[in-house]
Design an enzyme around this catalytic site. Structure first.
Site, PDB file in Angstrom:
ATOM      1  N   ARG A  90       0.841  -1.203   0.000  1.00  0.00           N
ATOM      2  CA  ARG A  90       0.000   0.000   0.000  1.00  0.00           C
ATOM      3  C   ARG A  90       0.870   1.244   0.000  1.00  0.00           C
ATOM      4  NH1 ARG A  90      -2.468  -0.063   6.221  1.00  0.00           N
ATOM      5  NH2 ARG A  90      -0.486  -0.406   7.265  1.00  0.00           N
ATOM      6  N   CYS A  97       2.721   8.515  -5.791  1.00  0.00           N
ATOM      7  CA  CYS A  97       3.359   9.813  -5.610  1.00  0.00           C
ATOM      8  C   CYS A  97       2.255  10.874  -5.660  1.00  0.00           C
ATOM      9  CB  CYS A  97       4.367  10.038  -6.731  1.00  0.00           C
ATOM     10  SG  CYS A  97       4.851  11.774  -6.864  1.00  0.00           S
ATOM     11  N   ASN A 153      -5.118   7.258   4.088  1.00  0.00           N
ATOM     12  CA  ASN A 153      -4.825   6.550   5.332  1.00  0.00           C
ATOM     13  C   ASN A 153      -3.357   6.719   5.687  1.00  0.00           C
ATOM     14  OD1 ASN A 153      -6.021   4.394   7.307  1.00  0.00           O
ATOM     15  ND2 ASN A 153      -3.961   3.673   6.805  1.00  0.00           N
ATOM     16  N   GLU A 154      -3.130   7.281   6.873  1.00  0.00           N
ATOM     17  CA  GLU A 154      -1.776   7.420   7.401  1.00  0.00           C
ATOM     18  C   GLU A 154      -0.790   7.947   6.353  1.00  0.00           C
ATOM     19  OE1 GLU A 154      -0.689   3.801   9.463  1.00  0.00           O
ATOM     20  OE2 GLU A 154      -1.819   4.446  11.217  1.00  0.00           O
ATOM     21  N   CYS A 173       9.154  11.580  -1.865  1.00  0.00           N
ATOM     22  CA  CYS A 173       9.339  10.841  -3.120  1.00  0.00           C
ATOM     23  C   CYS A 173      10.366  11.611  -3.943  1.00  0.00           C
ATOM     24  CB  CYS A 173       7.990  10.761  -3.831  1.00  0.00           C
ATOM     25  SG  CYS A 173       8.089  10.169  -5.537  1.00  0.00           S
ATOM     26  N   GLU A 185      -7.793   4.689  15.193  1.00  0.00           N
ATOM     27  CA  GLU A 185      -7.495   3.262  15.319  1.00  0.00           C
ATOM     28  C   GLU A 185      -6.900   3.078  16.708  1.00  0.00           C
ATOM     29  OE1 GLU A 185      -4.911   1.817  12.187  1.00  0.00           O
ATOM     30  OE2 GLU A 185      -6.045   2.855  10.629  1.00  0.00           O
ATOM     31  N   TRP A 240       3.296  -5.871  13.803  1.00  0.00           N
ATOM     32  CA  TRP A 240       4.350  -5.198  13.033  1.00  0.00           C
ATOM     33  C   TRP A 240       5.524  -4.703  13.887  1.00  0.00           C
ATOM     34  CZ3 TRP A 240       4.324  -0.492  15.348  1.00  0.00           C
ATOM     35  CH2 TRP A 240       3.117  -0.011  15.854  1.00  0.00           C
TER      36      TRP A 240
HETATM   37  C1  GAL Z   1      -2.220   1.157  10.958  1.00  0.00           C
HETATM   38  C2  GAL Z   1      -2.967   1.176   9.639  1.00  0.00           C
HETATM   39  C3  GAL Z   1      -3.984   0.081   9.568  1.00  0.00           C
HETATM   40  C4  GAL Z   1      -3.372  -1.222  10.001  1.00  0.00           C
HETATM   41  C5  GAL Z   1      -2.833  -1.068  11.396  1.00  0.00           C
HETATM   42  C6  GAL Z   1      -2.242  -2.340  11.968  1.00  0.00           C
HETATM   43  O1  GAL Z   1      -1.013   1.815  10.859  1.00  0.00           O
HETATM   44  O2  GAL Z   1      -3.614   2.413   9.441  1.00  0.00           O
HETATM   45  O3  GAL Z   1      -4.468  -0.029   8.245  1.00  0.00           O
HETATM   46  O4  GAL Z   1      -2.347  -1.548   9.115  1.00  0.00           O
HETATM   47  O5  GAL Z   1      -1.846  -0.098  11.386  1.00  0.00           O
HETATM   48  O6  GAL Z   1      -1.743  -2.122  13.269  1.00  0.00           O
HETATM   49 ZN    ZN Z   2       7.128  11.747  -6.794  1.00  0.00          ZN
END
Ligand code: GAL
Ligand code: ZN
Length: 660
Positions: free
Chosen positions: A103, A107, A141-142, A151, A318, A326
């Protein structure tokens, strides 16, 4: 406080949706965020839309009385789009074009991407903008996540040149501002200027700082494009995007300006694992709390950054409600952690907390991430916590008021220090975080705000690293001091101009008359080297380490502390300049955490702001005539509050009437 959840109907069979919606309502959730990655489902082929599934998903949620936040899907351009227009893929600092398959692969300066984004957002806005269940929109998103804030593609190079022309007007002005006479960098044509990457050794820091500003402005402009499309199509709905707390690559003050609401994504255990390296310097002890709650100061710092962007109630868009996938160890969490995080958000000024995510996903990148439901749809620990929270929602802390203390936070200072820290370990976020944490330990609330915020009403203004301060900002600070505020300046104040070159005035440059003192020398102190401090505001035995500046007070300015030995022996280390109804303190060395606590306590107490003595990992604030106290430690802590000794059980929340 309202609670909600992030939901991905497209990940589940449609037969399941009604049951999910019912369970959400039964859990006391009222908000559901959907659709932010579903471009390929909405527009499976160029210009061919499929809204049926999204219509039905929204209706299903609405049928249970749930309110919907719709995400625009521009964080995930579909495969057909990338194939047709490979130039939308961003180029990283190593000059490599990034590929499709995860994701944020776009650019924001690619003209075709801007056009196609506008189209999908317009189509969504036309279809759902006035839907009664839709209460808000999340743009993209983020922004900037996964190292995508900057970029280096040809579109960006061209846009950067236009940005520079608008900023400097002439090449002569640019050459002057950047100091390009150094190393023969002078530019004779705008086309000669490239993005600052792949240089043999470091690039010109003025060039880089401008690229960082430009990159942030590019995201702001990309967001604005979507806001402009949506505004007229969705009257009365709030427009927002989801920040990442202490994320350093984008100027959140700029991004927040044209939003109706600031929100951020809170993953306390993940952030504690990933961000404690900047938060805690190697020369300080790194604290630990209950294993599954993260670090309440890191989380709180992120809440404060988000709140400070608009100084208004914000949302957690969130909220972690189980393990993440992660970070490093991704610990399992207990219900008490989810409860603490939700209370903490409320205390920090959140008016909604939206849990991520409804049900753990069975496939793809995030299959080991938790949700309120497990993969098999059985309730996960988060859902237990939410059910319990439902009962206590009315007791969650009410809206927070403007604090009496402002901690000034600037992305430009952050970037400039990052470019030329001079000393290993000198980090702007770390510095601000230490001041922030010290205030939290003292039970002192502070607003973390930009320099251009209205400073009225703040009794103490802290500027730990006013590196790049402008004449105008200095004037605003002076006005606040004359009106009665205590201003504290930290090391390296006033060193630079806005184009990231050193001032030709004695330090602290534009802040010198305010400080009533001159910095006559500065020393970076390597590990093991320190200078003894003497004076009454710190006990004997205190030393300056890391960074020390020699101060020469002007007549009328007091030297509160002096260096007793070492290269700066005899010079002032802390000065106090009375000005109008207020005063300016210049703290001439990089404070150790305990020193910072001791000094902030004195300064706050002098203003009648009551500093507490909180155990580590315990947060406390007054709301509506009550103390709200959160203990993030595994075990009990004892605390003296208003003269009463209070025992706080581990991982628990305590409320206590105030005695005032
Ligand atoms: C955020 C993101 C979500 C999901 C989540 C997982 O950074 O906006 O889509 O990936 O982390 O913790
Ligand atoms: Zn660019």
């Amino acid at each position: 406080m309202q609670l909600g959840v992030c939901y991905y109907p497209e990940h589940w069979p449609e037969e399941r949706w009604a049951q999910d919606a019912r369970l959400m309502r039964q859990a006391g959730l009222t908000i559901v965020r959907i659709a932010e990655f579903a471009w390929a489902k909405m527009e499976p082929q160029p210009g061919v839309y499929d809204w049926g599934w999204l219509d039905r998903a929204i209706e299903t949620l609405a049928a249970e009385g749930l309110k919907v936040v719709l995400g625009t899907p521009t964080a995930t351009p579909p495969a057909w789009l990338v194939r047709a227009h490979p130039d939308v893929l961003p180029v990283d600092a190593q000059g490599r074009r990034r590929a499709f398959g995860s994701r944020r692969h776009y650019c924001s300066n690619a003209p075709i991407y801007r056009t196609l984004s506008e189209q999908i957002v317009r189509a969504m806005g036309q279809r759902y903008g006035q839907h009664p269940a839709v209460i808000a929109w999340q743009i993209d998103n983020e922004f900037g996540c996964h190292d995508t804030a900057r970029c280096y593609c040809d579109h960006c190079a061209a846009a950067f040149r236009r940005w520079l022309q608008a900023r400097y007007g002439t090449l002569a002005a640019l050459n002057e501002a950047w100091g390009t006479v150094f190393w023969s960098q002078a530019y004779g044509d705008w086309e000669e200027i490239d993005p600052p990457h792949l240089t043999v050794t470091e690039a010109n820091p003025s060039h880089v700082l401008d690229y960082e500003r430009f990159s942030s402005d590019s995201v702001v402009a990309f967001q604005q494009l979507q806001l402009d499309v949506l505004r007229p199509l969705t009257p009365g709905r709030r427009l927002t995007t989801n920040f990442m707390g202490d994320f350093p690559d984008l100027n959140y003050h700029d991004l927040a300006r044209s939003l109706d609401l600031a929100t951020w994504d809170s993953y306390p255990t993940g952030f504690a694992e990933m961000n404690s390296a900047y938060a805690y310097p190697e020369w300080e002890q790194r604290p630990t709390y209950a294993y599954d709650v993260g670090d309440p100061y890191i989380t709180g710092f992120c809440h404060a950054i988000t709140h400070g962007t608009k100084r208004a109630p914000f949302w957690v868009m969130e909220q972690q409600c189980g393990h993440v996938n992660w970070a490093t160890y991704n610990p399992g969490v207990r219900p008490a952690a989810v409860r603490l995080w939700t209370w903490h958000a409320a205390l920090a000024g959140a008016e909604a907390v939206v849990y991520f995510r409804w049900r753990a996903c069975r496939f793809a990148q995030e299959q080991h991430h938790s949700g309120l439901l497990n993969h098999d749809a059985s309730p996960a620990i988060g859902l237990q916590a939410v059910h319990a929270l439902r009962e206590e929602l009315p007791h969650l802390p009410a809206e927070r008021k403007q604090a009496k203390i402002a901690l000034l936070y600037s992305y430009e200072d952050l970037w400039a220090f990052q470019l030329q820290p001079h000393r290993k370990g000198f980090d702007y976020r770390r510095l601000c975080f230490a001041w922030w944490r010290a205030l939290q330990r003292l039970g002192l609330e502070a607003d973390l705000i930009p320099y251009d915020a209205d400073l009225t009403g703040y009794e103490m203004i802290l500027a730990p690293g006013a590196f790049l301060v402008s004449q105008q900002q200095a004037q605003a600070l002076e006005q606040a001091v004359r009106a009665g505020a205590t201003l504290v300046l930290g090391v390296r104040s006033g060193v630079k101009s806005s184009s990231n070159v050193v001032t030709d005035e004695p330090l602290p440059g534009v802040l010198r008359s305010l400080a009533g003192a001159t910095v006559t020398a500065w020393h970076s102190l390597p590990p093991g080297v320190s200078m003894a401090l003497s004076g009454t505001c710190l006990p004997e035995g205190n030393e300056a380490a890391v960074w020390a500046e020699a101060l020469r007070p002007e007549p009328g300015t007091l030297a509160l502390l002096r260096y007793r030995d070492g290269a700066l022996a005899g010079a002032a280390a802390l000065t106090e300049h009375a000005l109008g109804a207020g005063r300016v303190l210049y703290l001439g060395w990089y404070p150790q955490f305990a020193q910072l606590e001791a000094l902030l306590r004195q300064w706050a107490n002098a203003l009648g702001l009551m500093a507490l003595d909180l155990p580590d990992g315990v947060l406390a604030a007054q709301r509506d005539g009550e103390w709200v106290v959160l203990n993030f430690n595994e075990t009990a802590r004892t605390l003296v509050l208003d003269g009463r000794t209070v025992e706080l059980p581990g991982c628990e929340i305590t409320k206590l009437g105030t005695r005032s």
